[in-house]
Design a protein around this motif. Structure first.
Motif, PDB file in Angstrom:
ATOM      1  N   ALA A   1      -3.982 -30.520  34.555  1.00 45.91           N
ATOM      2  CA  ALA A   1      -2.506 -31.034  35.122  1.00 45.91           C
ATOM      3  C   ALA A   1      -2.769 -31.523  36.413  1.00 45.91           C
ATOM      4  O   ALA A   1      -2.190 -32.574  36.747  1.00 45.91           O
ATOM      5  CB  ALA A   1      -1.808 -29.620  35.105  1.00 45.91           C
ATOM      6  N   LYS A   2      -3.701 -30.860  37.205  1.00 41.01           N
ATOM      7  CA  LYS A   2      -4.265 -31.625  38.763  1.00 41.01           C
ATOM      8  C   LYS A   2      -4.656 -32.976  38.378  1.00 41.01           C
ATOM      9  O   LYS A   2      -4.280 -33.915  39.184  1.00 41.01           O
ATOM     10  CB  LYS A   2      -4.962 -30.590  39.172  1.00 41.01           C
ATOM     11  N   ALA A   3      -5.617 -33.068  37.409  1.00 42.45           N
ATOM     12  CA  ALA A   3      -6.330 -34.273  37.105  1.00 42.45           C
ATOM     13  C   ALA A   3      -5.279 -35.397  36.742  1.00 42.45           C
ATOM     14  O   ALA A   3      -5.463 -36.543  37.248  1.00 42.45           O
ATOM     15  CB  ALA A   3      -7.250 -33.904  36.229  1.00 42.45           C
ATOM     16  N   ALA A   4      -4.671 -34.860  35.721  1.00 37.39           N
ATOM     17  CA  ALA A   4      -3.399 -35.826  35.190  1.00 37.39           C
ATOM     18  C   ALA A   4      -2.466 -36.464  36.419  1.00 37.39           C
ATOM     19  O   ALA A   4      -2.148 -37.414  36.507  1.00 37.39           O
ATOM     20  CB  ALA A   4      -2.398 -35.009  34.018  1.00 37.39           C
ATOM     21  N   ALA A   5      -1.956 -35.209  37.173  1.00 36.50           N
ATOM     22  CA  ALA A   5      -1.090 -35.735  38.437  1.00 36.50           C
ATOM     23  C   ALA A   5      -2.027 -36.609  39.362  1.00 36.50           C
ATOM     24  O   ALA A   5      -1.343 -37.510  39.801  1.00 36.50           O
ATOM     25  CB  ALA A   5      -0.872 -34.246  39.187  1.00 36.50           C
ATOM     26  N   LYS A   6      -3.224 -36.337  39.583  1.00 32.01           N
ATOM     27  CA  LYS A   6      -3.998 -37.245  40.405  1.00 32.01           C
ATOM     28  C   LYS A   6      -3.969 -38.709  40.011  1.00 32.01           C
ATOM     29  O   LYS A   6      -3.693 -39.657  40.629  1.00 32.01           O
ATOM     30  CB  LYS A   6      -5.360 -36.564  40.532  1.00 32.01           C
ATOM     31  N   ARG A   7      -4.074 -38.626  38.680  1.00 32.93           N
ATOM     32  CA  ARG A   7      -4.415 -40.029  38.046  1.00 32.93           C
ATOM     33  C   ARG A   7      -2.901 -40.634  38.076  1.00 32.93           C
ATOM     34  O   ARG A   7      -2.825 -41.877  38.202  1.00 32.93           O
ATOM     35  CB  ARG A   7      -4.505 -39.652  36.510  1.00 32.93           C
ATOM     36  N   ALA A   8      -1.868 -39.878  37.790  1.00 34.45           N
ATOM     37  CA  ALA A   8      -0.631 -40.408  37.698  1.00 34.45           C
ATOM     38  C   ALA A   8      -0.111 -40.940  39.301  1.00 34.45           C
ATOM     39  O   ALA A   8       0.165 -42.002  39.254  1.00 34.45           O
ATOM     40  CB  ALA A   8       0.671 -39.380  37.400  1.00 34.45           C
ATOM     41  N   ALA A   9      -0.792 -40.236  40.344  1.00 41.08           N
ATOM     42  CA  ALA A   9      -0.408 -40.721  41.731  1.00 41.08           C
ATOM     43  C   ALA A   9      -1.302 -41.893  42.019  1.00 41.08           C
ATOM     44  O   ALA A   9      -0.624 -42.709  42.568  1.00 41.08           O
ATOM     45  CB  ALA A   9      -0.830 -39.461  42.761  1.00 41.08           C
ATOM     46  N   ALA A  10      -2.641 -41.840  41.490  1.00 37.58           N
ATOM     47  CA  ALA A  10      -3.184 -43.162  41.579  1.00 37.58           C
ATOM     48  C   ALA A  10      -2.572 -44.213  41.091  1.00 37.58           C
ATOM     49  O   ALA A  10      -2.660 -45.595  41.445  1.00 37.58           O
ATOM     50  CB  ALA A  10      -4.651 -42.994  41.067  1.00 37.58           C
ATOM     51  N   LYS A  11      -2.248 -44.109  39.701  1.00 36.09           N
ATOM     52  CA  LYS A  11      -1.727 -45.427  39.011  1.00 36.09           C
ATOM     53  C   LYS A  11      -0.317 -45.811  39.848  1.00 36.09           C
ATOM     54  O   LYS A  11      -0.322 -46.809  39.803  1.00 36.09           O
ATOM     55  CB  LYS A  11      -1.060 -44.791  37.564  1.00 36.09           C
ATOM     56  N   ALA A  12       0.548 -44.835  40.197  1.00 42.30           N
ATOM     57  CA  ALA A  12       1.635 -45.089  40.947  1.00 42.30           C
ATOM     58  C   ALA A  12       1.399 -46.006  42.133  1.00 42.30           C
ATOM     59  O   ALA A  12       2.215 -46.884  42.603  1.00 42.30           O
ATOM     60  CB  ALA A  12       2.604 -43.919  41.185  1.00 42.30           C
TER      61      ALA A  12
END
Length: 250
Positions: free
Chosen positions: A177-188
């Protein structure tokens, strides 16, 4: 027509696939050690039940035997009283018939005594069987308690392992979940950067278009004095050439 319609409706209903029932979630399979321990407990419980059943059977048999023994004891007491009465009668009137009656009564009493001895011996055997069966029950119960303790220990180990696994799975899920959130933040962030880049470019272009005329004017201003300087340069050269002529006149 109505019958034909009904038949057609039945056929269409039969063709429709039946709705599948939602499968109930299966419990996680127990490890072999736990299932083996459960099997041992069941077998031991069966052995205990059999031993207790045997004790109950022998006790029931002993109860029947006791009633039989009591009836035979009652018969013996009656025979004793009868023999004593016949003996007293024979003493009062010592006839051959009285003596024979006493002898027959004594014979009956002796046979009954022997029978009672056998019954008492059987009673002792039955009591010994009951004691042995009770010992077997105690031994089997002890084994059952040991098997139950082993099963509890195995179950505790299994539960501990399950809890450990659940904790590890939860940790993995949190990490994912943390990795996904990190990826989502980077994507955003990338998306925001991309969306901001055209605005910057347009602003830079506008600024460049605004500055271009000023630069051109400045360049024109700089270029104008240079041209004037280039035009005045021959006059200076002429002045330099005239100077030696003045010296000659003096």
């Amino acid at each position: 027509m109505a019958r034909a319609k009904k038949a057609a409706a039945k056929k269409t209903a039969a063709r429709k696939p039946a709705a599948k029932k939602a499968a109930a979630p299966k419990a996680p399979a127990l490890p072999k050690s736990v299932s083996n321990a459960e099997g041992k407990v069941k077998l031991q419980q069966k052995a205990v039940d059999q031993a207790q059943k045997k004790v109950a059977q022998v006790e029931g048999k002993l109860g029947k035997h006791r009633t039989k023994l009591e009836t035979e004891n009652g018969k013996l007491t009656k025979l004793r009283a009868d023999t004593a009465a016949k003996r007293d009668k024979a003493k009062a009137k010592p006839t051959a018939a009285a003596k024979r009656a006493v002898d027959t009564a004594r014979g009956k009493m002796n046979t009954l005594r022997l029978k009672l001895q056998d019954l008492r011996g059987e009673t002792k055997v039955m009591r010994a069987e009951i004691q042995a069966a009770k010992k077997v029950v105690a031994r089997e119960v002890k084994k059952l308690r040991t098997a139950e303790r082993n099963l509890k220990a195995k179950l505790r180990d299994h539960e501990r392992k399950l809890a450990k696994k659940a904790k590890a799975d939860q940790k993995k899920a949190e990490q994912k979940a943390k990795a996904a959130a990190k990826r989502a933040a980077a994507k955003a962030k990338r998306v925001a950067k991309k969306s901001a880049a055209p605005k910057r470019k347009t602003a830079a272009k506008k600024a460049a278009t605004r500055k271009a005329p000023a630069k051109k004017k400045a360049a024109a201003k700089k270029a104008a004095p240079k041209k004037a300087a280039t035009r005045k340069a021959p006059a200076k050269k002429a002045a330099r050439k005239r100077a030696p002529a003045k010296k000659k006149t003096s």
